[in-house]
Write an enzyme that holds these catalytic residues in place. Structure first.
Site, PDB file in Angstrom:
ATOM      1  N   TYR A 107       0.849  -1.195   0.000  1.00 58.34           N
ATOM      2  CA  TYR A 107       0.000   0.000   0.000  1.00 58.34           C
ATOM      3  C   TYR A 107       0.885   1.246   0.000  1.00 58.34           C
ATOM      4  O   TYR A 107       1.865   1.327   0.738  1.00 58.34           O
ATOM      5  CB  TYR A 107      -0.883   0.021   1.252  1.00 58.34           C
ATOM      6  N   GLU A 195      -3.285   7.458  -4.234  1.00 59.28           N
ATOM      7  CA  GLU A 195      -3.267   6.196  -3.500  1.00 59.28           C
ATOM      8  C   GLU A 195      -3.061   5.047  -4.475  1.00 59.28           C
ATOM      9  O   GLU A 195      -3.717   4.995  -5.514  1.00 59.28           O
ATOM     10  CB  GLU A 195      -4.586   6.013  -2.744  1.00 59.28           C
TER      11      GLU A 195
END
Ligand code: GDP
Ligand code: MN
Length: 383
Positions: A107, A195
């Site tokens: 992530y 993101e």
């Protein structure tokens, strides 16, 4: 303004972040053709602005182009519902992309830490899943790295953070490069969020952005002509879309008395005054500071596009805005547009005398105060 995944990946590709090859389409046959060009082993992904598409059935892997095309056909026009978006969103476009073999999912994100007043990079070896869940169950698995506003980030700082996040050794140097490029893209595009989840590590040892979310700061959209166009298209109300094209701050409301004022506070005050006089405002419109006659006319035209509007209240307190310019704009609107509804104006401040004089003898009804103006427009509009 949130960008779609395919637009977000374009932003990343421009700064050199590896993204899977792919193309977007709103047509099932075209989706099949794209899948064929990519060799058949593809992933088909709904392009809707919501999280959790995978769980909602909006992301599927295929080994052949025919089934990828069939799924795309099924997906286009369908409403996807997820936990994050219970009311659902209609799929208009799908992304058909090269399917990545994924060994591990990490992530990465860049966003603004408002409390620290700095941009922050968030890194975790626990990607793929909901990051809120990771933050809740295992907060130590997310490493935060603040970007110094004047110095930026040094390589050694990024390397240290990547190690702390327990990204496996072989992926570390590519991860460092990716973070540098994400921060660069964040600054260049005036983003408020980037993101990548999952950031995929392949068995051959490549780090690839398998999913991407970029959001651009709305207040910076004027610096990015291309995105502004998107913002217009994204506006659901056609008058709001037109306002965005004209660069006018306009929000459509559900009443029937049009409002034009200068300064957000004064406009909000006008809405309140209309309400307490028993009327229902049709819009919020701020002409902005220093408006010229042409802009004022354009604002009048915009408000009149709403067929519910039965009357118009103009409330100007001239500072940098000159009241005579406003008056000229109102006269031009009367001259060039077919204004049949009552118009009441309260005009005070810089060059108010000249403004009022210009408007004498026109169909405009003058008012002394805001309260007086609200009372008059409600009376005339509902007569
Ligand atoms: P989201 O659910 O809206 O975040 O959509 P994602 O693009 O993140 O896709 C959901 C999940 O599908 C990912 O976490 C991956 O596990 C999987 N996925 C997406 N693209 C690929 C791919 O190219 N290859 C593989 N193997 N899995 C993928
Ligand atoms: Mn994702």
């Amino acid at each position: 303004m949130k960008l779609h995944e395919y637009e977000s990946k374009d932003v990343l590709a421009k700064v050199g972040v590896p993204v899977p090859a792919g193309e977007v389409t709103s047509d099932g046959d075209e989706a099949r053709a794209i899948a064929e060009r990519l060799g058949g082993k593809v992933v088909v992904k709904a392009q809707v602005l919501m999280g959790g598409r995978g769980k909602a059935g909006g992301v599927k892997l295929f080994d052949d182009a025919a089934s990828a095309g069939a799924f795309a056909r099924e997906l286009i026009g369908k409403t996807l519902v997820s936990i994050q978006n219970p009311q659902g969103m209609v799929v208009e476009k799908v992304l058909v992309a090269e399917q990545i073999d994924i060994a591990e999912e990490y992530y990465l994100s860049v966003l603004v830490d408002r409390a620290a007043a700095k941009v922050v990079v968030m890194i975790s070896a626990k990607g793929g899943m909901d990051i809120e869940e990771v933050a809740h169950d295992d907060p130590g698995a997310i490493v935060r790295l603040h970007v110094d506003p004047s110095w930026g980030l040094a390589d050694f700082q990024i390397r240290k953070a990547v190690r702390e996040a327990r990204i496996p050794k072989p992926a570390q140097s590519q991860m460092v490069q990716m973070i540098k490029r994400l921060v660069e893209a964040f600054m260049d595009t005036d983003a408020d969020l980037i993101e990548i989840n999952p950031c995929a590590w392949t068995p051959e040892g490549r780090l690839v952005a398998a999913d991407a979310k970029v959001s651009i700061d709305d207040n910076a959209l004027y610096r990015h002509e291309g995105y502004r166009q998107n913002a217009d298209d994204a506006a659901e109300d056609p008058i709001e879309a037109e306002a965005a094209r004209r660069g006018i701050a306009y929000v459509r409301l559900d009443g029937d008395i049009g409002v034009i004022g200068n300064g957000a506070g004064l406009v909000m005050c006008s809405l309140d005054e209309i309400a307490s006089a028993g009327g229902r405002p049709a819009d919020f419109l701020d002409v902005g500071g220093g408006a010229q006659a042409e802009r004022v006319k354009s604002c009048v035209e915009l408000v009149l596009m709403d067929p519910n509007v039965k009357g118009l209240l103009i409330n100007i307190f001239g500072g940098i805005t000159r009241c005579d310019e406003v008056a000229r704009g109102i006269l031009a609107a009367f001259d060039e547009l077919n204004v049949t509804i009552p118009v009441v104006a309260r005009i005070e401040g810089t060059a108010a005398e000249e403004g009022r004089r210009l408007l004498e003898g026109s169909r405009l009804v003058p008012a002394e105060t805001m309260q007086d103006a609200a009372r008059k427009i409600v009376e005339l509009a509902y007569a």
